[in-house]
Design a protein around this motif. Sequence first.
Motif, PDB file in Angstrom:
ATOM      1  N   VAL A 153     -24.969  85.938 -80.636  1.00 45.50           N
ATOM      2  CA  VAL A 153     -26.120  85.709 -79.760  1.00 45.50           C
ATOM      3  C   VAL A 153     -25.833  86.387 -78.429  1.00 45.50           C
ATOM      4  CG1 VAL A 153     -27.382  83.978 -78.423  1.00 45.50           C
ATOM      5  CG2 VAL A 153     -26.805  83.530 -80.829  1.00 45.50           C
ATOM      6  N   LEU A 154     -26.791  87.163 -77.942  1.00 43.51           N
ATOM      7  CA  LEU A 154     -26.669  87.790 -76.630  1.00 43.51           C
ATOM      8  C   LEU A 154     -27.720  87.189 -75.706  1.00 43.51           C
ATOM      9  CD1 LEU A 154     -25.493  89.897 -74.679  1.00 43.51           C
ATOM     10  CD2 LEU A 154     -27.173  91.533 -75.591  1.00 43.51           C
ATOM     11  N   ARG A 155     -27.265  86.393 -74.738  1.00 40.66           N
ATOM     12  CA  ARG A 155     -28.189  85.799 -73.764  1.00 40.66           C
ATOM     13  C   ARG A 155     -28.418  86.769 -72.606  1.00 40.66           C
ATOM     14  NH1 ARG A 155     -24.960  80.105 -73.677  1.00 40.66           N
ATOM     15  NH2 ARG A 155     -25.944  79.104 -75.493  1.00 40.66           N
ATOM     16  N   LEU A 156     -29.680  86.871 -72.214  1.00 36.37           N
ATOM     17  CA  LEU A 156     -30.089  87.787 -71.143  1.00 36.37           C
ATOM     18  C   LEU A 156     -30.986  87.063 -70.154  1.00 36.37           C
ATOM     19  CD1 LEU A 156     -31.120  90.795 -73.437  1.00 36.37           C
ATOM     20  CD2 LEU A 156     -28.960  90.573 -72.167  1.00 36.37           C
ATOM     21  N   PRO A 157     -31.021  87.538 -68.901  1.00 36.40           N
ATOM     22  CA  PRO A 157     -31.921  86.958 -67.912  1.00 36.40           C
ATOM     23  C   PRO A 157     -33.241  87.739 -67.841  1.00 36.40           C
ATOM     24  CG  PRO A 157     -30.351  88.360 -66.805  1.00 36.40           C
ATOM     25  CD  PRO A 157     -30.087  88.484 -68.291  1.00 36.40           C
ATOM     26  N   LEU A 158     -33.860  87.732 -66.677  1.00 30.93           N
ATOM     27  CA  LEU A 158     -35.124  88.431 -66.451  1.00 30.93           C
ATOM     28  C   LEU A 158     -34.964  89.931 -66.714  1.00 30.93           C
ATOM     29  CD1 LEU A 158     -38.027  88.588 -65.242  1.00 30.93           C
ATOM     30  CD2 LEU A 158     -36.933  88.764 -62.989  1.00 30.93           C
ATOM     31  N   LEU A 159     -35.775  90.466 -67.626  1.00 28.12           N
ATOM     32  CA  LEU A 159     -35.687  91.879 -68.000  1.00 28.12           C
ATOM     33  C   LEU A 159     -36.811  92.689 -67.381  1.00 28.12           C
ATOM     34  CD1 LEU A 159     -34.843  91.623 -71.812  1.00 28.12           C
ATOM     35  CD2 LEU A 159     -33.246  91.908 -69.895  1.00 28.12           C
ATOM     36  N   TYR A 160     -36.513  93.938 -67.079  1.00 23.22           N
ATOM     37  CA  TYR A 160     -37.526  94.900 -66.663  1.00 23.22           C
ATOM     38  C   TYR A 160     -37.039  96.267 -67.127  1.00 23.22           C
ATOM     39  CZ  TYR A 160     -34.462  96.617 -62.948  1.00 23.22           C
ATOM     40  OH  TYR A 160     -33.416  97.180 -62.269  1.00 23.22           O
ATOM     41  N   ASP A 190     -42.923  83.576 -55.265  1.00 30.43           N
ATOM     42  CA  ASP A 190     -41.898  82.550 -55.374  1.00 30.43           C
ATOM     43  C   ASP A 190     -40.620  82.959 -54.649  1.00 30.43           C
ATOM     44  OD1 ASP A 190     -40.864  80.022 -56.819  1.00 30.43           O
ATOM     45  OD2 ASP A 190     -39.341  81.540 -57.244  1.00 30.43           O
ATOM     46  N   ALA A 191     -40.154  82.094 -53.757  1.00 28.65           N
ATOM     47  CA  ALA A 191     -38.896  82.319 -53.047  1.00 28.65           C
ATOM     48  C   ALA A 191     -37.943  81.144 -53.280  1.00 28.65           C
ATOM     49  CB  ALA A 191     -39.162  82.501 -51.555  1.00 28.65           C
ATOM     50  N   TRP A 192     -38.178  80.417 -54.364  1.00 23.76           N
ATOM     51  CA  TRP A 192     -37.366  79.236 -54.687  1.00 23.76           C
ATOM     52  C   TRP A 192     -36.311  79.548 -55.745  1.00 23.76           C
ATOM     53  CZ3 TRP A 192     -37.143  76.431 -59.386  1.00 23.76           C
ATOM     54  CH2 TRP A 192     -36.452  75.206 -59.310  1.00 23.76           C
ATOM     55  N   ALA A 193     -36.712  80.196 -56.818  1.00 25.20           N
ATOM     56  CA  ALA A 193     -35.791  80.458 -57.925  1.00 25.20           C
ATOM     57  C   ALA A 193     -35.084  81.800 -57.748  1.00 25.20           C
ATOM     58  CB  ALA A 193     -36.544  80.448 -59.251  1.00 25.20           C
ATOM     59  N   THR A 194     -33.798  81.801 -57.964  1.00 27.41           N
ATOM     60  CA  THR A 194     -33.003  83.030 -57.895  1.00 27.41           C
ATOM     61  C   THR A 194     -32.906  83.633 -59.287  1.00 27.41           C
ATOM     62  OG1 THR A 194     -31.698  82.204 -56.040  1.00 27.41           O
ATOM     63  CG2 THR A 194     -30.759  84.016 -57.323  1.00 27.41           C
ATOM     64  N   ARG A 195     -33.255  84.911 -59.368  1.00 24.00           N
ATOM     65  CA  ARG A 195     -33.228  85.624 -60.641  1.00 24.00           C
ATOM     66  C   ARG A 195     -32.246  86.792 -60.539  1.00 24.00           C
ATOM     67  NH1 ARG A 195     -37.926  84.269 -63.329  1.00 24.00           N
ATOM     68  NH2 ARG A 195     -36.727  84.808 -65.187  1.00 24.00           N
ATOM     69  N   TYR A 196     -31.912  87.356 -61.693  1.00 27.52           N
ATOM     70  CA  TYR A 196     -30.976  88.484 -61.755  1.00 27.52           C
ATOM     71  C   TYR A 196     -31.618  89.575 -62.618  1.00 27.52           C
ATOM     72  CZ  TYR A 196     -27.796  85.190 -59.669  1.00 27.52           C
ATOM     73  OH  TYR A 196     -27.232  84.294 -58.800  1.00 27.52           O
ATOM     74  N   PRO A 197     -32.550  90.336 -62.046  1.00 28.56           N
ATOM     75  CA  PRO A 197     -33.268  91.350 -62.839  1.00 28.56           C
ATOM     76  C   PRO A 197     -32.291  92.284 -63.536  1.00 28.56           C
ATOM     77  CG  PRO A 197     -34.214  91.131 -60.646  1.00 28.56           C
ATOM     78  CD  PRO A 197     -32.944  90.347 -60.633  1.00 28.56           C
ATOM     79  N   THR A 198     -32.542  92.511 -64.815  1.00 25.34           N
ATOM     80  CA  THR A 198     -31.622  93.285 -65.646  1.00 25.34           C
ATOM     81  C   THR A 198     -32.405  94.390 -66.345  1.00 25.34           C
ATOM     82  OG1 THR A 198     -30.232  91.325 -65.917  1.00 25.34           O
ATOM     83  CG2 THR A 198     -29.925  93.110 -67.500  1.00 25.34           C
ATOM     84  N   PRO A 255     -28.635  89.053 -57.035  1.00 24.07           N
ATOM     85  CA  PRO A 255     -29.512  87.881 -56.977  1.00 24.07           C
ATOM     86  C   PRO A 255     -30.728  88.152 -56.099  1.00 24.07           C
ATOM     87  CG  PRO A 255     -27.617  87.571 -55.543  1.00 24.07           C
ATOM     88  CD  PRO A 255     -27.387  88.856 -56.274  1.00 24.07           C
ATOM     89  N   MET A 256     -31.904  87.767 -56.589  1.00 24.09           N
ATOM     90  CA  MET A 256     -33.109  87.913 -55.780  1.00 24.09           C
ATOM     91  C   MET A 256     -34.213  87.012 -56.322  1.00 24.09           C
ATOM     92  SD  MET A 256     -34.197  91.815 -56.886  1.00 24.09           S
ATOM     93  CE  MET A 256     -32.515  92.445 -56.882  1.00 24.09           C
ATOM     94  N   THR A 257     -35.059  86.574 -55.419  1.00 24.88           N
ATOM     95  CA  THR A 257     -36.239  85.814 -55.814  1.00 24.88           C
ATOM     96  C   THR A 257     -37.381  86.786 -56.105  1.00 24.88           C
ATOM     97  OG1 THR A 257     -37.085  85.651 -53.560  1.00 24.88           O
ATOM     98  CG2 THR A 257     -35.530  83.941 -54.273  1.00 24.88           C
ATOM     99  N   PRO A 283     -35.769  76.880 -64.402  1.00 27.47           N
ATOM    100  CA  PRO A 283     -34.492  76.623 -63.718  1.00 27.47           C
ATOM    101  C   PRO A 283     -34.388  77.398 -62.415  1.00 27.47           C
ATOM    102  CG  PRO A 283     -34.171  78.080 -65.592  1.00 27.47           C
ATOM    103  CD  PRO A 283     -35.593  77.638 -65.654  1.00 27.47           C
ATOM    104  N   ARG A 284     -33.587  76.882 -61.483  1.00 31.94           N
ATOM    105  CA  ARG A 284     -33.484  77.502 -60.160  1.00 31.94           C
ATOM    106  C   ARG A 284     -32.548  78.706 -60.133  1.00 31.94           C
ATOM    107  NH1 ARG A 284     -33.581  74.533 -54.316  1.00 31.94           N
ATOM    108  NH2 ARG A 284     -33.950  76.428 -53.120  1.00 31.94           N
ATOM    109  N   ASP A 285     -31.412  78.629 -60.828  1.00 32.62           N
ATOM    110  CA  ASP A 285     -30.451  79.740 -60.795  1.00 32.62           C
ATOM    111  C   ASP A 285     -29.591  79.678 -62.046  1.00 32.62           C
ATOM    112  OD1 ASP A 285     -28.430  81.568 -60.373  1.00 32.62           O
ATOM    113  OD2 ASP A 285     -28.121  81.055 -58.276  1.00 32.62           O
TER     114      ASP A 285
END
Length: 315
Positions: free
Chosen positions: A161-168, A200-208, A241-243, A274-276
């Motif tokens: 399984v490969l888990r990934l965050p926010l993709l673009y 949104d400036a609450w949740a921290t994302r890691y665009p990948t 890290p960025m919102t 989730p927040r981060d």
Amino acid sequence: MRAGKPYIVALIGASGLLGRAVAAELARADSAKSWRVVLTARSRADAQNTRLDLLDHDAVRVFLRALEPDAIVVAAAERRPDVCENDPALARALNVDALRVIASEARALGAWVLSISTDYVFDGASPPYSPDDAPAPLNAYGRSKLEGERALLEADPSSCVLRLPLLYGPFADWSESAVTSLTPAIVKSADPTNPPASMDAWATRYPTFTPDVAVVIRGMLEHRAQGAPLSGIAHWSGDEPMTKFDIAQRIARVLKVHAKLVAQRTPTDATPRPRDCHLDSGRLEALGIGRRTPFDIAIAGLLANRADVPHRRNQ
């Protein structure tokens, strides 16, 4: 790899945002000389893609038994959190049941499965997360993906399984990524007659960047094709890290628009998020697998010379 035969990879979900990047990377990689990559898609099947509906379990079985792949990459899923929340049966059908069928067939065929999952299996309260950390999803999407992970690994422990965050990445439509989907509102806010855009400036994302993930997936496939074991759970993530507010500001700079953006510092989504969920990518990095393109470079390349960028009245 079977002696005298090409290494056969089935890429399921090749027409999506990530699938297209993986297909492109596998086509130009040196390994493509000795590999055969078969692409499948459901709604965007064409001359390059075999039509395959994951909800049709019999069709999936027939396809895999006829192909006899060495490896299967599953990039297809229901990944829209709001859709999963409103239609959990559909989320389960795509994210759990279909994956269980693929895993069962793969084990019978001796094929290795690499399935894409998400950082949303975590609650975002204690980042960074390693693959061994206990999941605690907050929404139906995260729960369905976690159940899918477990179904895969229970059916075939040699799978991965490969888990990934926010993709673009390279996109066919602005809405394909939660990054590029911000663009119309950003540009619209630059019109003096329009109100500011709330971001949104609450949740921290890691665009990948999807081309980077494609390099990771190629590296994992090559590692496995060489006979080295690779099973269980792995993570890959961008490291900036960025919102969404931060992302919107960067997009506005690239487009050179004077966007009016308002930072929303409390969560407003109907579906809990989730927040981060920063993912620790150390397992793959230790194998020498990975690549990261700086966000500003990647987003500038994506937006350069796009004929469909909304009209910028304030330039």
